[in-house]
Scaffold this active site. Structure first.
Site, PDB file in Angstrom:
ATOM      1  CG  HIS A 297      -1.815   1.173   1.297  1.00 20.63           C
ATOM      2  ND1 HIS A 297      -3.044   1.167   0.682  1.00 20.63           N
ATOM      3  CD2 HIS A 297      -1.688   2.399   1.856  1.00 20.63           C
ATOM      4  CE1 HIS A 297      -3.627   2.335   0.864  1.00 20.63           C
ATOM      5  NE2 HIS A 297      -2.831   3.096   1.566  1.00 20.63           N
TER       6      HIS A 297
ATOM      7  CG  ASP B 226     -11.341   4.793   5.541  1.00 25.48           C
ATOM      8  OD1 ASP B 226     -10.727   5.543   6.317  1.00 25.48           O
ATOM      9  OD2 ASP B 226     -11.115   4.755   4.318  1.00 25.48           O
TER      10      ASP B 226
ATOM     11  NE  ARG C 298      -9.031  11.721   8.397  1.00 26.03           N
ATOM     12  CZ  ARG C 298      -8.257  10.825   7.783  1.00 26.03           C
ATOM     13  NH1 ARG C 298      -8.754   9.640   7.453  1.00 26.03           N
ATOM     14  NH2 ARG C 298      -7.012  11.090   7.508  1.00 26.03           N
TER      15      ARG C 298
ATOM     16  CB  SER D 127      -7.775   6.061   7.199  1.00 22.72           C
ATOM     17  OG  SER D 127      -8.074   6.016   5.844  1.00 22.72           O
TER      18      SER D 127
ATOM     19  CE  LYS E 156      -8.471   2.900   3.436  1.00 20.09           C
ATOM     20  NZ  LYS E 156      -8.464   4.213   2.802  1.00 20.09           N
TER      21      LYS E 156
HETATM   22  N1  URA Z   1      -4.945   7.249   2.451  1.00 23.82           N
HETATM   23  C1  URA Z   1      -5.962   6.664   3.132  1.00 23.82           C
HETATM   24  O1  URA Z   1      -6.419   5.589   2.777  1.00 23.82           O
HETATM   25  N2  URA Z   1      -6.443   7.303   4.205  1.00 23.82           N
HETATM   26  C2  URA Z   1      -5.976   8.487   4.650  1.00 23.82           C
HETATM   27  O2  URA Z   1      -6.469   8.984   5.638  1.00 23.82           O
HETATM   28  C3  URA Z   1      -4.925   9.096   3.931  1.00 23.82           C
HETATM   29  C4  URA Z   1      -4.411   8.438   2.839  1.00 23.82           C
END
Ligand code: URA
Length: 437
Positions: free
Chosen positions: A82, A161, A168, A183, A187
């Site tokens: 990621h 999220d 946010r 966040s 995931k």
């Molecule tokens: N990428 C994400 O998935 N979440 C965030 O809060 C910032 C970058």
């Protein structure tokens, strides 16, 4: 329990209990608390922070707001990768086939672009015919058969999220380390992989603008991974200028294919080898990073990584001719050169400005409803450290509207800083956070 008391506690710098964090997420999802109270708590978290235990609790509460993928039917150690988001970051397009060719099963769920940063799913969709909406059975079956699949994250994965991120985004609370860490990790954990390699970007095009904050974010995510039993390693990599030359969906796919053919940009290759070797290490396919890199270089040289890419895109309905013929990927109608205003050395290229320029052309979304134009984007001709003469081309802009083209040419020109003296070469891999055992 009352949301008011939770906000007050965090506002005053106190630690929240696991039950309070679960109450906040569950009540937000059920609609029994409203955006205004959640916004206040997010702002309190922004200023007061969360400790390691609270961050892990928030991560798991977000993760448990939806489904978890069960990858147990796929043999082997499933490793996910990621990136926290960058400009021109097409590493996943290279790494998925490369790691799969080395025998690491990659079952990847990817997102779409956020703000000025591009998303893997948008890039893959620029390949004619390519489908990202895979059912669970098809997704698992494809990884079992060919070792790789990339599906769009469904709304069922960590739905809290999505709701929190939207809030946010409009309350100036995106760039908080515990909020970003929870966040991202919620995931990744819901996606089901056994091990996770994180690429934490730092610099002008990233959420984290300085190395110290990037290191803190990397540590926070590695801590969460270790607390919930997922082997997690983070690399910190430079995003002070776009990665590679191309920004824009089809243009990035083309550059990823060039890299799989062994003629891609040096910086992209270096990051792919470092991240890929770390994936091999976690999967038990290499003894150390250097050994992992050697395996990957052989797979690139022998054409096996490119063949795996062809197999992967064909399995998802994509036209494999993109790897061998021009004119298969969508191309923009207009191309224009951005000239250098003066002579000298390229000192810096503001990555966020290039990302926003690509978005303005239509490569990213200005809002949720925006349609992506797969063909448009920017291809840099000069990168930091290069010399340039006044009038020489800095970058090529690919556009489908004259008005946007003229606007973007100016933005791209001002993203470049040209100076009389040669800048120090910047390092690409700035650090790493090893797994916490
Ligand atoms: N990428 C994400 O998935 N979440 C965030 O809060 C910032 C970058």
């Amino acid at each position: 329990m009352r949301m008011y008391d939770i906000i007050l506690k965090k506002r005053d710098g106190m630690e929240l209990t696991t039950a309070e964090i679960q109450y906040f997420i569950n009540s937000y999802m059920s609609g029994s608390i409203q955006d205004y109270q959640v916004s206040a708590l997010l702002m309190a978290i922004y200023f007061r922070g969360l400790n390691e235990r609270e961050t892990t609790d928030l991560t798991m509460a977000i993760c448990d707001s939806g489904e978890r993928a069960d990858l147990s039917a796929i043999p082997g150690v499933k490793v996910d990768k990621h990136s926290t988001g960058g400009v021109g970051d097409k590493t996943t397009l290279v790494l998925v086939p490369l790691a799969a060719a080395a025998g690491v099963p990659v079952a990847k769920m990817s997102g779409r672009g956020l703000g000025h940063t591009g998303g893997t799913v948008d890039k893959l969709e620029s390949i004619p015919g390519f489908k990202v909406d895979l059912g669970t059975a098809q997704f698992i079956d494809q990884v079992r058969r060919i070792g790789a699949a990339v599906a769009a994250q469904t709304g069922r994965l960590a739905p809290a999220d999505k709701k929190l991120y939207a809030l946010r985004d409009v309350t100036a609370t995106v760039d908080s380390i515990p909020l970003i860490a929870s966040s991202v990790m919620s995931k990744k954990i819901a996606s089901g992989a056994d091990a996770i390699v994180l690429d934490v970007k730092v610099g002008s095009g990233a959420f984290m603008r300085d190395q110290q904050s990037a290191l803190k974010l990397a540590r926070a995510m590695v801590d969460i991974g270790s607390r919930v039993g997922r082997r997690t390693v983070a690399l910190i990599t430079n995003m002070d200028q776009p990665l590679g030359f191309a920004t824009g969906n089809a243009l990035e796919v083309k550059e990823a294919i060039d890299t799989l053919k062994g003629r891609g940009p040096q910086d992209l290759l270096e990051i792919c080898l470092e991240l890929g070797a770390t994936m091999l290490l976690l999967a038990g396919k290499a003894d150390n990073v250097q050994g992992g890199k050697e395996i990957l270089i052989d797979l690139l040289k022998s054409g096996q990584a490119l063949n795996k890419f062809i197999e992967f895109i064909s399995a998802q309905g994509g036209d494999p001719r993109v790897t061998r013929e021009d004119g298969v990927l969508p191309a923009a109608e207009l191309t224009a050169a951005v000239p250098a205003p003066s002579s000298g050395y390229i000192r810096a290229i503001n990555a966020a400005m290039i990302g926003r320029s690509a978005m303005l052309l239509g490569a990213g979304r200005e809002n949720k409803e925006s349609q992506i134009d797969p063909a448009v984007g920017i291809v840099l001709q000069k990168k930091a450290g290069d010399t340039v003469k006044a009038g020489e081309t800095l970058a090529l802009v690919h556009a489908n509207s004259t008005e946007r083209l003229d606007q973007v040419k100016e933005h791209v020109q001002s993203a470049y800083q040209i100076s009389a003296d040669k800048p120090e070469p910047a390092r690409l891999i700035l650090g790493s956070v090893p797994e916490k055992l």
